[in-house]
Design a protein around this motif. Structure first.
Motif, PDB file in Angstrom:
ATOM      1  N   ARG A 107      44.061  41.905  27.320  1.00 37.20           N
ATOM      2  CA  ARG A 107      44.182  41.470  28.710  1.00 37.20           C
ATOM      3  C   ARG A 107      43.110  42.141  29.572  1.00 37.20           C
ATOM      4  N   ASP A 108      42.914  43.443  29.370  1.00 38.39           N
ATOM      5  CA  ASP A 108      41.896  44.172  30.127  1.00 38.39           C
ATOM      6  C   ASP A 108      40.512  43.554  29.933  1.00 38.39           C
ATOM      7  N   ILE A 109      40.176  43.269  28.687  1.00 34.96           N
ATOM      8  CA  ILE A 109      38.847  42.739  28.362  1.00 34.96           C
ATOM      9  C   ILE A 109      38.619  41.407  29.061  1.00 34.96           C
ATOM     10  N   ARG A 110      39.587  40.516  28.953  1.00 36.29           N
ATOM     11  CA  ARG A 110      39.420  39.197  29.551  1.00 36.29           C
ATOM     12  C   ARG A 110      39.397  39.269  31.075  1.00 36.29           C
ATOM     13  N   ALA A 111      40.193  40.149  31.627  1.00 38.35           N
ATOM     14  CA  ALA A 111      40.251  40.272  33.086  1.00 38.35           C
ATOM     15  C   ALA A 111      38.941  40.804  33.648  1.00 38.35           C
ATOM     16  N   VAL A 112      38.423  41.874  33.062  1.00 40.54           N
ATOM     17  CA  VAL A 112      37.214  42.486  33.616  1.00 40.54           C
ATOM     18  C   VAL A 112      35.996  41.591  33.416  1.00 40.54           C
ATOM     19  N   LEU A 113      35.922  40.883  32.286  1.00 41.11           N
ATOM     20  CA  LEU A 113      34.768  40.028  32.050  1.00 41.11           C
ATOM     21  C   LEU A 113      34.846  38.739  32.853  1.00 41.11           C
ATOM     22  N   ASP A 114      36.048  38.276  33.133  1.00 36.54           N
ATOM     23  CA  ASP A 114      36.221  37.140  34.043  1.00 36.54           C
ATOM     24  C   ASP A 114      35.687  37.524  35.427  1.00 36.54           C
ATOM     25  N   TYR A 115      36.046  38.735  35.854  1.00 35.95           N
ATOM     26  CA  TYR A 115      35.552  39.219  37.149  1.00 35.95           C
ATOM     27  C   TYR A 115      34.029  39.325  37.144  1.00 35.95           C
ATOM     28  N   VAL A 116      33.468  39.894  36.074  1.00 33.39           N
ATOM     29  CA  VAL A 116      32.009  40.049  35.973  1.00 33.39           C
ATOM     30  C   VAL A 116      31.312  38.696  36.019  1.00 33.39           C
ATOM     31  N   SER A 117      31.852  37.717  35.294  1.00 34.59           N
ATOM     32  CA  SER A 117      31.209  36.402  35.236  1.00 34.59           C
ATOM     33  C   SER A 117      31.155  35.723  36.600  1.00 34.59           C
ATOM     34  N   ARG A 118      31.986  36.182  37.537  1.00 36.38           N
ATOM     35  CA  ARG A 118      32.035  35.579  38.867  1.00 36.38           C
ATOM     36  C   ARG A 118      31.220  36.362  39.912  1.00 36.38           C
ATOM     37  N   ILE A 119      30.569  37.444  39.481  1.00 37.38           N
ATOM     38  CA  ILE A 119      29.671  38.155  40.386  1.00 37.38           C
ATOM     39  C   ILE A 119      28.386  37.340  40.501  1.00 37.38           C
ATOM     40  N   LYS A 120      28.095  36.858  41.676  1.00 42.83           N
ATOM     41  CA  LYS A 120      26.945  35.983  41.871  1.00 42.83           C
ATOM     42  C   LYS A 120      25.653  36.791  42.019  1.00 42.83           C
ATOM     43  N   PRO A 121      24.589  36.346  41.379  1.00 39.64           N
ATOM     44  CA  PRO A 121      23.290  36.998  41.576  1.00 39.64           C
ATOM     45  C   PRO A 121      22.841  36.869  43.029  1.00 39.64           C
ATOM     46  N   PRO A 122      21.944  37.749  43.474  1.00 46.51           N
ATOM     47  CA  PRO A 122      21.395  37.602  44.822  1.00 46.51           C
ATOM     48  C   PRO A 122      20.758  36.223  44.994  1.00 46.51           C
ATOM     49  N   LYS A 123      20.805  35.709  46.190  1.00 46.99           N
ATOM     50  CA  LYS A 123      20.315  34.355  46.459  1.00 46.99           C
ATOM     51  C   LYS A 123      18.875  34.171  46.021  1.00 46.99           C
ATOM     52  N   GLU A 124      18.059  35.219  46.211  1.00 41.95           N
ATOM     53  CA  GLU A 124      16.633  35.096  45.869  1.00 41.95           C
ATOM     54  C   GLU A 124      16.388  35.002  44.365  1.00 41.95           C
ATOM     55  N   LYS A 125      17.404  35.315  43.545  1.00 43.99           N
ATOM     56  CA  LYS A 125      17.242  35.226  42.096  1.00 43.99           C
ATOM     57  C   LYS A 125      17.773  33.921  41.520  1.00 43.99           C
ATOM     58  N   LEU A 126      18.390  33.100  42.350  1.00 42.93           N
ATOM     59  CA  LEU A 126      18.992  31.860  41.876  1.00 42.93           C
ATOM     60  C   LEU A 126      18.026  30.678  41.985  1.00 42.93           C
ATOM     61  N   ALA A 127      18.116  29.799  40.996  1.00 43.89           N
ATOM     62  CA  ALA A 127      17.359  28.549  41.056  1.00 43.89           C
ATOM     63  C   ALA A 127      18.051  27.575  42.000  1.00 43.89           C
TER      64      ALA A 127
END
Length: 257
Positions: A201-221
């Motif tokens: 549960r810990d693994i899935r929760a923390v990586l779900d959170y990480v996957s939703r951290i958006k890169p800075p706008k200047e790094k996005l296509a």
């Protein structure tokens, strides 16, 4: 005769440790060599042709996690991982042939392609988790990950600690499990120890959170962006959500007649 037997016994005991250290030493030498070279961006673009087949011309990988998003990754991280894979300090049978000197070249080519990839804009649509345990995920991230990966997942350039924002959830999941189970030999020992007690549960929760951290706008296509350096690269007609090729989607479940 007894001295010879003792010496032979010691040699046999030391051999596994020495053989284990050899790939790490080889990788470190090439990493340091590449870090001291001036990267050639144009040559990096040429070298990236062998990478584009799997990681896509945009460097966005696949949402399934079969291939990570490499676009925008820190150049030191890319150099470290390429050096580790080539020296077999990180087991990656899929990538190993592509890191051979015959295809990739030497330390200069590693420096060149790393510089090129690090400047690619990142996908605005990376694959994320189910989103049902984000409060726990955020707490775990702040308690365990911020010191190395940064408050916003930005990594540390000088210590070749990867940025992890914008990465596909399923790729993060696989790599985390391998690090926890000590299958990824070049993993940071401190991290291996720190995450040892994480539950599923810990693994899935923390990586779900990480996957939703958006890169800075200047790094996005921009939505719909395609890498202009590869205008003749055969792409499917539709890229699902911009995160990977449509072939990456599972086929629909057949219905009964």
């Amino acid at each position: 005769m007894r001295k010879f037997i003792i010496a032979a016994s010691l040699a046999s005991l030391l051999a596994p440790a020495l053989s284990a250290a050899q790939p790490a030493d080889d990788a470190l030498r090439e990493y340091e060599q590449a870090m001291n070279l001036t990267p050639n961006h144009e040559n990096g673009k040429k070298v990236y042709k062998i990478c584009a087949v799997c990681h896509t011309p945009e460097g966005w990988g696949l949402e399934s996690g079969a291939y990570p998003q490499v676009a925008g990754q820190l150049s030191t991280v890319l150099i470290k991982q390429l050096s580790d894979i080539r020296a077999r300090n990180r087991d990656n049978p899929t990538m190993l042939p592509f890191t051979s000197p015959q295809l990739l070249g030497g330390a200069q080519e590693i420096a060149d392609v790393a510089a090129y990839i690090s400047k690619l804009p990142m996908s605005p649509y990376n694959g994320v988790g189910p989103g049902n345990d984000l409060v726990l995920g955020e707490r775990l991230y702040k308690d365990n990950c911020v010191e190395c990966h940064g408050e916003h997942g930005e990594g540390i350039l000088d210590d070749h600690i990867p940025l992890i924002y914008g990465q596909h959830y399923r790729y993060l999941l696989r790599q985390f499990e391998w690090i926890k189970n000590e299958r990824r030999r070049n993993a940071d020992k401190k991290m291996v120890k720190q995450i040892h007690g994480f539950t599923h549960r810990d693994i899935r929760a923390v990586l779900d959170y990480v996957s939703r951290i958006k890169p800075p706008k200047e790094k996005l296509a921009e939505p719909g962006w395609r890498n202009p350096d590869f205008p003749k690269f055969a792409r499917p007609a539709n890229l699902h959500s911009g995160a990977g090729y449509s072939i990456d989607k599972r086929p629909p479940r057949p219905t009964r007649p």
